[in-house]
Design an enzyme around this catalytic site. Structure first.
Site, short mmCIF file in Angstrom:
data_model
loop_
_atom_site.label_atom_id
_atom_site.label_comp_id
_atom_site.label_asym_id
_atom_site.label_seq_id
_atom_site.Cartn_x
_atom_site.Cartn_y
_atom_site.Cartn_z
N HIS A 221 0.79 -1.25 0.00
CA HIS A 221 0.00 0.00 0.00
C HIS A 221 0.81 1.28 0.00
CE1 HIS A 221 0.86 -0.46 4.30
NE2 HIS A 221 0.60 0.82 4.44
N1 UDP Z 1 -3.19 -5.76 9.17
C1 UDP Z 1 -4.44 -6.35 9.35
N2 UDP Z 1 -5.13 -6.73 8.22
C2 UDP Z 1 -4.65 -6.58 6.95
C3 UDP Z 1 -3.35 -5.99 6.81
C4 UDP Z 1 -2.66 -5.58 7.93
O1 UDP Z 1 -4.91 -6.52 10.47
O2 UDP Z 1 -5.32 -6.94 5.98
C5 UDP Z 1 -2.45 -5.30 10.39
C6 UDP Z 1 -1.06 -5.85 10.56
O3 UDP Z 1 -1.08 -7.10 11.20
C7 UDP Z 1 -0.41 -4.78 11.42
C8 UDP Z 1 -1.05 -3.51 10.90
O4 UDP Z 1 -2.26 -3.90 10.27
O5 UDP Z 1 -0.75 -4.96 12.78
C9 UDP Z 1 -0.11 -2.82 9.92
O6 UDP Z 1 -0.76 -1.81 9.28
P1 UDP Z 1 -0.31 -1.24 7.86
O7 UDP Z 1 0.46 -2.26 7.12
O8 UDP Z 1 -1.53 -0.67 7.24
O9 UDP Z 1 0.60 0.01 8.25
P2 UDP Z 1 2.16 0.29 8.39
O10 UDP Z 1 2.66 -0.62 9.48
O11 UDP Z 1 2.79 0.05 7.07
O12 UDP Z 1 2.23 1.72 8.80
#
Ligand code: UDP
Length: 378
Positions: A221
């Site tokens: 994403h």
């Molecule tokens: N996550 C979730 N469902 C999904 C994808 C990610 O619950 O379909 C959780 C993942 O386990 C983690 C969090 O969302 O706890 C991460 O969020 P994201 O990847 O959107 O953000 P980033 O960490 O890149 O800022």
């Protein structure tokens, strides 16, 4: 005097970070705590399900800021959060992570003058104390909007809670006084460890007709990967080669789904299982039982390290180097040849990781203890 504390959360990655803090603060007589949801992520799949599954208390306020460009969203957050500061008069504001809600609420707070002064660490003051949880992470890539959010938030926060030694080092190199910095571990891992047993009971493998250890799990994403169709096509092309070896489960982020349509690529359903974003428990079960994880997420690099599952990070850099030096993460970058080389490497030999220090389920307790000490007796 008790301290009025506002905790801020706004987007999916914030929710697993705020959950253990809200639990650790519940019933704590030293702080009067309120939870503010900024509404940066508002649909059920990215927000409500996390509150339900992680037992996060209902937010006291929802600012309903919604989606917009960075400048418009940040401006709206500044306006709306300043009104909250006026109404609530908090002596402390706690933000987590690196999203626009993090930086905007930190900035509004750092410049806000309360009606009445209070004493913090023996000094009388009138501005809320800014607290940043997950401070010090740096990708050293200013094309990444989160990097700007991290640097600005750290700069204007007085209590900086870091997840790994690199965070301490980065803040030291930026000239931050060591007194402001506290290495406490990783609140996201507090949530993972607390939820793991419940997650392992999920029937998501049956629902998606998957066998444990016989699929790869993908999330994608980051704007740098999905916004340009040529870049996205290059990444998906390489992943399709991997999918010929091991089927890929792909819960699609709402920002990514329309971008995939723009590439005119067909993800062959015999090797791709696409679905909407998952709830935390189903997703954790998939992470824990996947043969490998492919991702451009920040938090997922940390979760796979703790789960001991190989992770190929589809980015040119990572702000979480401990997941590579100590964990199961491999920087696969974003070109076809680098992604396939990283896959071949992991296939030949799974990275044997160990769990970084203080990623032990008690980070939120350490944070609350440090806050109690800093704000002194009631
Ligand atoms: N996550 C979730 N469902 C999904 C994808 C990610 O619950 O379909 C959780 C993942 O386990 C983690 C969090 O969302 O706890 C991460 O969020 P994201 O990847 O959107 O953000 P980033 O960490 O890149 O800022």
């Amino acid at each position: 005097m008790t301290t009025k504390l506002l905790c801020v959360a706004g987007a999916r990655p914030n929710f697993p970070k705020i959950a253990p803090l809200m639990h650790a603060l519940q019933g704590n007589p030293r702080f009067v705590t309120k939870l503010i949801h900024t509404g940066q992520h508002y649909d059920d799949a990215l927000s409500k399900i996390f509150f339900d599954e992680l037992n996060i208390p209902r937010p006291d306020l929802d600012l309903e800021v919604g989606s917009a460009s960075h400048a418009v969203q940040t401006a709206e957050l500044l306006k709306r959060f300043e009104q909250v500061l006026k109404d609530e008069q908090p002596q402390a504001v706690l933000v987590v992570g690196d999203v626009n809600s993090t930086v905007a609420c930190a900035l509004a707070s750092a410049k806000f003058f309360l009606d009445a002064p209070f004493t913090f660490r023996g000094v009388e003051r009138q501005r809320p104390v800014m607290i940043h949880v997950e401070a010090g992470l740096r990708s050293f890539d200013d094309d990444m909007p989160e990097e700007i959010n991290r640097r600005v938030t750290d700069n204007i926060s007085e209590m900086l809670f870091v997840t790994d030694p690199a965070g301490e080092e980065n803040l030291k190199n930026e000239g931050v006084d060591a007194e402001r910095v506290n290495f406490v571990g990783n609140v996201m891992i507090d949530t993972l460890l607390a939820a793991k047993e419940k997650a392992m009971a999920s029937d998501v493998l049956t629902r998606l007709k998957l066998e444990e250890g016989a699929f790869a799990l993908l999330t994608l994403h980051r704007p740098s990967n999905v916004d340009d169709p040529a870049t996205l096509r290059e990444i998906l092309g390489a992943l399709d080669e991997i999918a010929k070896d091991v089927p890929i489960v792909f819960p699609m982020h709402p920002r990514t789904k329309p971008r995939i349509a723009d590439t005119n690529m067909e993800l062959d359903p015999t090797r791709w299982i696409t679905c909407p974003p998952m709830g935390y428990l189903d997703f954790l079960k998939l992470e824990a039982t996947a043969k490998l994880v492919l991702t451009d997420s920040g938090g997922i690099q940390e979760e796979t390290t703790v789960l001991g599952v190989p992770c190929l990070t589809l980015r040119e850099n990572t702000e979480r180097p401990v997941t590579i030096t100590e964990g199961t993460n491999v920087l696969a970058r974003t070109k076809r040849e680098t992604i396939l080389a990283a896959y071949a490497q992991v296939k030949a030999e799974s990275p044997a990781g160990r769990i970084p220090r203080y990623w032990d389920g008690h980070a939120a307790e350490r944070i609350v203890k440090a806050m109690e000490e800093a704000f002194g007796p009631k």
